[in-house]
Each structure stands twice: as structure tokens, then as C-alpha cells.
Design a protein around this motif. Structure first.
Motif, PDB file in Angstrom:
ATOM      1  N   GLN A 260      -5.691  -8.145  17.790  1.00 28.13           N
ATOM      2  CA  GLN A 260      -5.839  -8.187  16.339  1.00 28.13           C
ATOM      3  C   GLN A 260      -4.554  -7.744  15.661  1.00 28.13           C
ATOM      4  O   GLN A 260      -3.787  -6.965  16.246  1.00 28.13           O
ATOM      5  CB  GLN A 260      -6.955  -7.230  15.917  1.00 28.13           C
ATOM      6  CG  GLN A 260      -8.319  -7.654  16.415  1.00 28.13           C
ATOM      7  CD  GLN A 260      -9.380  -6.650  15.988  1.00 28.13           C
ATOM      8  OE1 GLN A 260      -9.249  -5.466  16.253  1.00 28.13           O
ATOM      9  NE2 GLN A 260     -10.408  -7.130  15.323  1.00 28.13           N
ATOM     10  N   GLU A 268      -4.857  -1.023   1.473  1.00 25.49           N
ATOM     11  CA  GLU A 268      -6.079  -1.031   2.290  1.00 25.49           C
ATOM     12  C   GLU A 268      -5.783  -1.930   3.485  1.00 25.49           C
ATOM     13  O   GLU A 268      -5.200  -3.002   3.333  1.00 25.49           O
ATOM     14  CB  GLU A 268      -7.256  -1.628   1.506  1.00 25.49           C
ATOM     15  CG  GLU A 268      -7.706  -0.842   0.309  1.00 25.49           C
ATOM     16  CD  GLU A 268      -8.506   0.392   0.708  1.00 25.49           C
ATOM     17  OE1 GLU A 268      -9.170   0.348   1.789  1.00 25.49           O
ATOM     18  OE2 GLU A 268      -8.454   1.393  -0.030  1.00 25.49           O
ATOM     19  N   ARG A 269      -6.246  -1.512   4.662  1.00 26.93           N
ATOM     20  CA  ARG A 269      -5.973  -2.289   5.873  1.00 26.93           C
ATOM     21  C   ARG A 269      -7.232  -2.907   6.425  1.00 26.93           C
ATOM     22  O   ARG A 269      -8.289  -2.269   6.447  1.00 26.93           O
ATOM     23  CB  ARG A 269      -5.378  -1.349   6.922  1.00 26.93           C
ATOM     24  CG  ARG A 269      -5.082  -2.059   8.221  1.00 26.93           C
ATOM     25  CD  ARG A 269      -4.314  -1.150   9.134  1.00 26.93           C
ATOM     26  NE  ARG A 269      -5.185  -0.439  10.045  1.00 26.93           N
ATOM     27  CZ  ARG A 269      -4.800   0.593  10.791  1.00 26.93           C
ATOM     28  NH1 ARG A 269      -3.561   1.044  10.690  1.00 26.93           N
ATOM     29  NH2 ARG A 269      -5.636   1.184  11.599  1.00 26.93           N
ATOM     30  N   ARG A 270      -7.109  -4.154   6.862  1.00 21.05           N
ATOM     31  CA  ARG A 270      -8.182  -4.719   7.677  1.00 21.05           C
ATOM     32  C   ARG A 270      -7.542  -5.376   8.895  1.00 21.05           C
ATOM     33  O   ARG A 270      -6.331  -5.641   8.907  1.00 21.05           O
ATOM     34  CB  ARG A 270      -9.030  -5.713   6.872  1.00 21.05           C
ATOM     35  CG  ARG A 270      -8.303  -6.920   6.349  1.00 21.05           C
ATOM     36  CD  ARG A 270      -9.270  -7.914   5.686  1.00 21.05           C
ATOM     37  NE  ARG A 270      -8.725  -9.253   5.793  1.00 21.05           N
ATOM     38  CZ  ARG A 270      -7.844  -9.779   4.942  1.00 21.05           C
ATOM     39  NH1 ARG A 270      -7.415  -9.049   3.926  1.00 21.05           N
ATOM     40  NH2 ARG A 270      -7.396 -10.997   5.107  1.00 21.05           N
ATOM     41  N   GLU A 272      -7.447  -8.549  11.637  1.00 21.44           N
ATOM     42  CA  GLU A 272      -7.807  -9.961  11.798  1.00 21.44           C
ATOM     43  C   GLU A 272      -7.411 -10.382  13.216  1.00 21.44           C
ATOM     44  O   GLU A 272      -6.463  -9.849  13.781  1.00 21.44           O
ATOM     45  CB  GLU A 272      -7.010 -10.811  10.792  1.00 21.44           C
ATOM     46  CG  GLU A 272      -7.393 -10.612   9.343  1.00 21.44           C
ATOM     47  CD  GLU A 272      -8.642 -11.408   8.935  1.00 21.44           C
ATOM     48  OE1 GLU A 272      -9.055 -12.304   9.695  1.00 21.44           O
ATOM     49  OE2 GLU A 272      -9.193 -11.098   7.862  1.00 21.44           O
TER      50      GLU A 272
END
Ligand SMILES: [Zn+2]
Ligand SMILES: [Zn+2]
Length: 275
Positions: A260, A268-270, A272
Motif C-alpha cells: 500500500q 490526513e493520511r489514507r 491505497e
């Protein structure tokens, strides 16, 4: 998903006013077109903090005094008129954490990239201030570099740590410690794991004398084992380098067990799926 967050619109040696050369719609269009061609969905720029006059509140190194000309607010406003995410590459200056935090808090960045280029007033990647001219012992330089990187991670100032083993940049052109490099990596990896900062995989090293991706495979796998998150970037200073050597980077990341990548919006972190 592929990202290229560590981009500079301004060449290091470009002394023209940025509103006429670097920070123009035409220049950004070149980067966006190159990203599209390389299949990169998320693009952002992270100009060097020391390009901006505000940086002199953090540090007054002679190199910064010489470089600090641009207006940080104008840069932020310009980037918000483009499809790019807004980032900044900020040197970690030990002892200046509060001043760095107040500069960062005053702006609406999508992410902040932390870098260690200098150890004291000498640089690991700039031959004008070359640390190897004043410090000949590679054990001391490598130890101090990764300890400073650990401090940068622990400072909480950054979302991403840039080119994590930049100290190797000169390759065989500078001394190299004899000890297993994992000995030096250890404090940095521990601080990365504790802080949760993302680790940058950067293809810029392939364009430098070392001819190797940052970080080295051993550093990357130690970070994977410690549960770290990763970001992917080229550190391009011209549109032609956007997504440079991403095939090698993505395949190396697969080998290291990275599945990922980190994506940022307003700090803000997400995560993927990579690729
Ligand atoms: Zn850098
Ligand atoms: Zn950079």
C-alpha cells in the motif's frame, strides 16, 4: 494507485522570479501531462522551505540566506489554483522545532515532507558545504545522520520522511562505513515505527552518483517489519523526471513486501493499494 508527491517546480539554480518561470500554469501543465503519461493519479509539489523568506525564522545558514527569496503565501495560493496537492519539503533543524511548527501551522498543506540534508552546518548532499571536508570518519557521519533522521521522525512535524538514506548519495565518491548499515538504520527505524511517519521511496537516488533508490532494501525491509507506511516519489525538479523509474520502484517495493502507499489530503493520511 501511484503518487508523486515530492516534486519541485523550481530548479535549484533557477534565479528568475518564480511567478515568471516555476510557479506558472504552463510549467504545472508539463508536470501534470508527464504524470498522466506515467499513470500517476496523485501529484503534489513540495518546494524547499529554504526558498522562502519565512525560512530564515527557522535557520540562518549561509545557504538559506542565499536561497530565501520567495513568498510562501504566494506559493501556497498559486498551488491551490492548480490540480496539484500542496506540500512543502522542510529540513529538520534540531532545536528549531517550535519555530518550524509555527511556520507549518500557518498554512493549509496537504502534507509536509521532512528532510535531513544538513548535519550541523555541513551537508550530506551539497558539495558546497560538504560534511566530508570537515569529518573524515564515515562511522561518525552515518551514525549522526540516522540519529538526526530519528529525531526528525520523533519531532511529529512531518507526514513523510524524504530520501531516508540520503547520506549514501555520493556512493563510492565518499567514505563508507565498514559496519553492517543496519546498525545505523536501527534508531531511525525505531523512531519511524513509534511516530507513524510515512517513509518515502524515492527514485531520485537513481539520478545521483549512488545510482540506487532511497532507501536501501535493508532499510525498507526493516521499516516493513516495523509496520511503517510508505510514500512514493521521484523528487523531480523538471517535468521530464516525474514518475522517473517507477517500474523499478514499484517492483522493488513489491519485493520488500509493500502493498500500500500513503495518500494525503489536508494532512490526513489514507492507504491505497500500490500500483
Ligand atoms: Zn531533499
Ligand atoms: Zn526534494
Amino acid at each position: 494507485m501511484l503518487t508523486d508527491y515530492h516534486l519541485h517546480l523550481r530548479l535549484d539554480e533557477d534565479d528568475r522570479p518564480p511567478e515568471r518561470s516555476a510557479f506558472t500554469t504552463e510549467n504545472v501543465e508539463g508536470y501534470v501531462a508527464a504524470a498522466k503519461k506515467a499513470g500517476i493519479e496523485e501529484l503534489g509539489c513540495s518546494e524547499h522551505v529554504y526558498r522562502f523568506t519565512d525560512a530564515l525564522e527557522i535557520w540562518r545558514h549561509p545557504f538559506w540566506e542565499q536561497q530565501a527569496r520567495d513568498d510562501l503565501d504566494a506559493y501556497c495560493e498559486f498551488v491551490r489554483t492548480t490540480p496539484l496537492r500542496l506540500g512543502l519539503e522542510v529540513d529538520f533543524v534540531p532545536g528549531a522545532e517550535d519555530r518550524s511548527a509555527s511556520l507549518l501551522d500557518g498554512h493549509d498543506f496537504d502534507y509536509v515532507i521532512g528532510s535531513v540534508h544538513f548535519l550541523g552546518d555541513r551537508a550530506v548532499d551539497h558539495d558546497g558545504y560538504d560534511i566530508w571536508e570537515t569529518e573524515g570518519d564515515p562511522d561518525a557521519v552515518w551514525r549522526r545522520y540516522f540519529e538526526t533522521l530519528a529525531e526528525a521522525a520523533g519531532s511529529g512535524l512531518f507526514d513523510i520522511l524524504a530520501h531516508p538514506d540520503l547520506v549514501k548519495m555520493w556512493g563510492r565518491a565518499r567514505p563508507h562505513p565498514e559496519r553492517d548499515p543496519r546498525f545505523y538504520y536501527e534508531p531511525a527505524v525505531e523512531a519511524i515505527a513509534e511516530s507513524g511517519v510515512a517513509v518515502e521511496v524515492s527514485t531520485a537516488g537513481l539520478r545521483k552518483p549512488v545510482r540506487e533508490i532511497y532507501p536501501a532494501p535493508a532499510f525498507a525491509t526493516m521499516c516493513v517489519e516495523a509496520g511503517a507506511a510508505f510514500a512514493l516519489s521521484s523528487d523531480a525538479h523538471v517535468a521530464a523526471d516525474v514518475g522517473h523509474a517507477y517500474e523499478s520502484a514499484v517492483s522493488a517495493m513489491g519485493d520488500w513486501g509493500i502493498e500500500q502507499i500513503a495518500v494525503f489530503e489536508r494532512r490526513e493520511r489514507r492507504l491505497e493499494p500500490l500500483g
